[in-house]
Design a protein around this motif. Sequence first.
Motif, PDB file in Angstrom:
ATOM      1  N   GLU A  11      17.393  43.887   6.947  1.00  0.00           N
ATOM      2  CA  GLU A  11      17.690  42.512   7.212  1.00  0.00           C
ATOM      3  C   GLU A  11      18.336  41.820   6.172  1.00  0.00           C
ATOM      4  O   GLU A  11      17.813  41.416   5.210  1.00  0.00           O
ATOM      5  CB  GLU A  11      16.334  42.065   7.692  1.00  0.00           C
ATOM      6  N   PRO A  12      19.704  41.904   6.345  1.00  0.00           N
ATOM      7  CA  PRO A  12      20.504  41.176   5.222  1.00  0.00           C
ATOM      8  C   PRO A  12      20.289  39.791   5.335  1.00  0.00           C
ATOM      9  O   PRO A  12      20.012  39.006   6.363  1.00  0.00           O
ATOM     10  CB  PRO A  12      21.995  41.648   5.469  1.00  0.00           C
ATOM     11  N   GLU A  13      20.621  39.184   4.031  1.00  0.00           N
ATOM     12  CA  GLU A  13      20.115  37.890   3.763  1.00  0.00           C
ATOM     13  C   GLU A  13      21.671  36.766   4.006  1.00  0.00           C
ATOM     14  O   GLU A  13      21.609  35.843   4.015  1.00  0.00           O
ATOM     15  CB  GLU A  13      19.369  37.620   2.494  1.00  0.00           C
ATOM     16  N   THR A  14      22.854  37.803   3.648  1.00  0.00           N
ATOM     17  CA  THR A  14      24.016  37.041   3.885  1.00  0.00           C
ATOM     18  C   THR A  14      24.866  37.833   4.903  1.00  0.00           C
ATOM     19  O   THR A  14      24.612  39.088   4.653  1.00  0.00           O
ATOM     20  CB  THR A  14      24.669  36.719   2.511  1.00  0.00           C
ATOM     21  N   VAL A  15      26.040  37.303   5.167  1.00  0.00           N
ATOM     22  CA  VAL A  15      27.145  38.047   5.868  1.00  0.00           C
ATOM     23  C   VAL A  15      27.880  38.961   4.898  1.00  0.00           C
ATOM     24  O   VAL A  15      27.839  40.133   5.412  1.00  0.00           O
ATOM     25  CB  VAL A  15      28.011  36.976   6.247  1.00  0.00           C
ATOM     26  N   GLU A  20      28.529  44.833   3.685  1.00  0.00           N
ATOM     27  CA  GLU A  20      28.187  45.920   2.495  1.00  0.00           C
ATOM     28  C   GLU A  20      27.397  46.813   3.151  1.00  0.00           C
ATOM     29  O   GLU A  20      27.823  48.273   2.893  1.00  0.00           O
ATOM     30  CB  GLU A  20      27.896  45.282   1.406  1.00  0.00           C
ATOM     31  N   ARG A  21      26.353  46.414   3.894  1.00  0.00           N
ATOM     32  CA  ARG A  21      25.508  47.537   4.362  1.00  0.00           C
ATOM     33  C   ARG A  21      26.124  48.269   5.446  1.00  0.00           C
ATOM     34  O   ARG A  21      25.711  49.298   5.784  1.00  0.00           O
ATOM     35  CB  ARG A  21      24.266  47.057   4.672  1.00  0.00           C
ATOM     36  N   LEU A  22      26.723  47.570   6.306  1.00  0.00           N
ATOM     37  CA  LEU A  22      27.386  48.218   7.214  1.00  0.00           C
ATOM     38  C   LEU A  22      28.533  49.170   6.986  1.00  0.00           C
ATOM     39  O   LEU A  22      28.817  50.387   7.520  1.00  0.00           O
ATOM     40  CB  LEU A  22      28.045  47.148   8.317  1.00  0.00           C
ATOM     41  N   VAL A 137      36.693  36.731  15.409  1.00  0.00           N
ATOM     42  CA  VAL A 137      36.929  36.549  13.897  1.00  0.00           C
ATOM     43  C   VAL A 137      35.797  37.745  13.432  1.00  0.00           C
ATOM     44  O   VAL A 137      34.675  37.583  13.830  1.00  0.00           O
ATOM     45  CB  VAL A 137      36.778  35.435  13.499  1.00  0.00           C
ATOM     46  N   THR A 138      36.330  38.389  12.630  1.00  0.00           N
ATOM     47  CA  THR A 138      35.363  39.622  12.049  1.00  0.00           C
ATOM     48  C   THR A 138      35.611  39.301  10.482  1.00  0.00           C
ATOM     49  O   THR A 138      36.508  38.891  10.080  1.00  0.00           O
ATOM     50  CB  THR A 138      35.769  40.906  12.467  1.00  0.00           C
ATOM     51  N   ARG A 139      34.332  39.999   9.561  1.00  0.00           N
ATOM     52  CA  ARG A 139      34.575  40.291   8.351  1.00  0.00           C
ATOM     53  C   ARG A 139      34.000  41.785   8.065  1.00  0.00           C
ATOM     54  O   ARG A 139      33.374  42.281   8.753  1.00  0.00           O
ATOM     55  CB  ARG A 139      33.450  39.454   7.565  1.00  0.00           C
ATOM     56  N   GLY A 140      34.745  42.366   7.260  1.00  0.00           N
ATOM     57  CA  GLY A 140      34.949  43.667   6.806  1.00  0.00           C
ATOM     58  C   GLY A 140      35.441  43.826   5.357  1.00  0.00           C
ATOM     59  O   GLY A 140      35.488  43.004   4.627  1.00  0.00           O
ATOM     60  N   PRO A 141      35.099  45.217   4.711  1.00  0.00           N
ATOM     61  CA  PRO A 141      35.751  45.585   3.650  1.00  0.00           C
ATOM     62  C   PRO A 141      37.144  44.716   3.383  1.00  0.00           C
ATOM     63  O   PRO A 141      37.290  44.832   1.986  1.00  0.00           O
ATOM     64  CB  PRO A 141      35.487  46.993   3.212  1.00  0.00           C
ATOM     65  N   ALA A 142      37.941  44.839   4.006  1.00  0.00           N
ATOM     66  CA  ALA A 142      39.072  44.015   3.727  1.00  0.00           C
ATOM     67  C   ALA A 142      39.266  42.722   3.871  1.00  0.00           C
ATOM     68  O   ALA A 142      40.111  42.100   3.669  1.00  0.00           O
ATOM     69  CB  ALA A 142      40.343  45.038   4.496  1.00  0.00           C
ATOM     70  N   GLY A 143      38.047  42.355   4.123  1.00  0.00           N
ATOM     71  CA  GLY A 143      38.241  40.597   4.637  1.00  0.00           C
ATOM     72  C   GLY A 143      38.084  40.270   5.955  1.00  0.00           C
ATOM     73  O   GLY A 143      37.726  41.069   6.735  1.00  0.00           O
ATOM     74  N   ARG A 144      38.562  38.994   6.262  1.00  0.00           N
ATOM     75  CA  ARG A 144      38.459  38.531   7.234  1.00  0.00           C
ATOM     76  C   ARG A 144      39.692  39.025   8.156  1.00  0.00           C
ATOM     77  O   ARG A 144      40.690  39.127   7.705  1.00  0.00           O
ATOM     78  CB  ARG A 144      38.695  36.809   7.288  1.00  0.00           C
ATOM     79  N   ASP A 162      36.410  47.582  14.098  1.00  0.00           N
ATOM     80  CA  ASP A 162      36.289  48.765  13.316  1.00  0.00           C
ATOM     81  C   ASP A 162      34.843  48.990  13.260  1.00  0.00           C
ATOM     82  O   ASP A 162      34.024  48.028  13.156  1.00  0.00           O
ATOM     83  CB  ASP A 162      37.128  48.534  12.081  1.00  0.00           C
ATOM     84  N   ALA A 163      34.357  50.172  12.811  1.00  0.00           N
ATOM     85  CA  ALA A 163      32.892  50.407  12.635  1.00  0.00           C
ATOM     86  C   ALA A 163      32.301  49.624  11.328  1.00  0.00           C
ATOM     87  O   ALA A 163      31.299  49.460  11.654  1.00  0.00           O
ATOM     88  CB  ALA A 163      32.824  52.226  12.453  1.00  0.00           C
ATOM     89  N   ASP A 164      33.255  49.367  10.638  1.00  0.00           N
ATOM     90  CA  ASP A 164      32.786  48.633   9.341  1.00  0.00           C
ATOM     91  C   ASP A 164      32.837  47.178   9.444  1.00  0.00           C
ATOM     92  O   ASP A 164      32.883  46.502   8.343  1.00  0.00           O
ATOM     93  CB  ASP A 164      33.403  49.149   7.914  1.00  0.00           C
ATOM     94  N   GLU A 165      33.168  46.538  10.395  1.00  0.00           N
ATOM     95  CA  GLU A 165      33.341  45.257  10.725  1.00  0.00           C
ATOM     96  C   GLU A 165      32.067  44.386  11.286  1.00  0.00           C
ATOM     97  O   GLU A 165      31.647  45.270  12.128  1.00  0.00           O
ATOM     98  CB  GLU A 165      34.799  44.802  11.453  1.00  0.00           C
ATOM     99  N   LEU A 166      31.892  43.305  11.130  1.00  0.00           N
ATOM    100  CA  LEU A 166      30.935  42.491  11.833  1.00  0.00           C
ATOM    101  C   LEU A 166      31.682  41.174  12.409  1.00  0.00           C
ATOM    102  O   LEU A 166      32.340  40.609  11.730  1.00  0.00           O
ATOM    103  CB  LEU A 166      30.132  41.717  10.566  1.00  0.00           C
ATOM    104  N   VAL A 167      31.328  41.207  13.717  1.00  0.00           N
ATOM    105  CA  VAL A 167      31.680  39.838  14.422  1.00  0.00           C
ATOM    106  C   VAL A 167      31.172  38.528  13.669  1.00  0.00           C
ATOM    107  O   VAL A 167      29.705  38.479  13.525  1.00  0.00           O
ATOM    108  CB  VAL A 167      31.579  39.857  15.756  1.00  0.00           C
TER     109      VAL A 167
END
Length: 289
Positions: A11-15, A20-22, A137-144, A162-167
């Motif tokens: 349960e992450p506390e921030t995006v 990072e955990r993703l 709009v997504t966030r991933g290791p490479a940014g937005r 991508d597998a490491d991105e969060l919507v």
Amino acid sequence: MTAFESVEYVEPETVPEAVERLADADETRVIAGGYSLVPLLKDGIETPDRLIDVSGLNELRGITERGDGVAIGALVTHDEIATDATVAERARALADATDSVGDFQARNRGTIAGNLVFADPKYDAPAAFLALGGRVVTRGPAGRRAIAADDWFRGPGTTALDADELVTRIEVPDAERSGYVRTSEYSGYAVVGVAAAFETDDGVVHSARVAVNGAKPYPVRLPNVERALVDEAVGRVVDGDGATEAATAALDDVETASLLANDAATEEYRRQLVRTYCRQAIERAASEP
């Protein structure tokens, strides 16, 4: 591994923490409302090593007006969208689509991000999102990253995520005229749903986007219908003649052999439903809000 066996629950506390955990595990899935994912976990179809629960991230909630449209947080539910006055005024097709969700649990637990990520042909929002020309709009290791609706749906159950991105949110531009209609099977899911959106100038349609879900394994636009609408007088669309003629062009967009077939409808029946609901969606879009 059987369903739910040895699954790490986070349960992450921030995006940023969620991203990072993703990114630091191979078999990770994001869960929020859980309406789409949990049945797959129960059946052993999905067997992740880690579940990241983002339901507590308030920064992924809320509906806000933008200069050119509406931004909808990834965790916003169908019911919240369907009952939002701003969405109804500026992107009616999406309000119609989310209002069509008949299952109480899905309506109140299912999120817009989950709906678009799973891209199930029975879902309603994908066709409206595609017809409105929205963006994910997504966030991933490479940014937005902002992914246009036309690039989002890649195939059956496959999107551009991508597998490491969060919507993080959905952006939907203003639509002068838009609407969505569908027909349902006994379960309440859509058999065929069609969304239409178009802009006018001096009483003439100058641009149009029409999309269908339920007919094929993933949502698609209907380019022949769109071309038939452009340069059409709004009056003829409103009185139904223009809508009927444009909808007939849908038969050129959906070849029978490419359509889904199941207990709810055969391929040919679905093809006729596409034409019928295409006409109704165009008429809905043409009507006054």
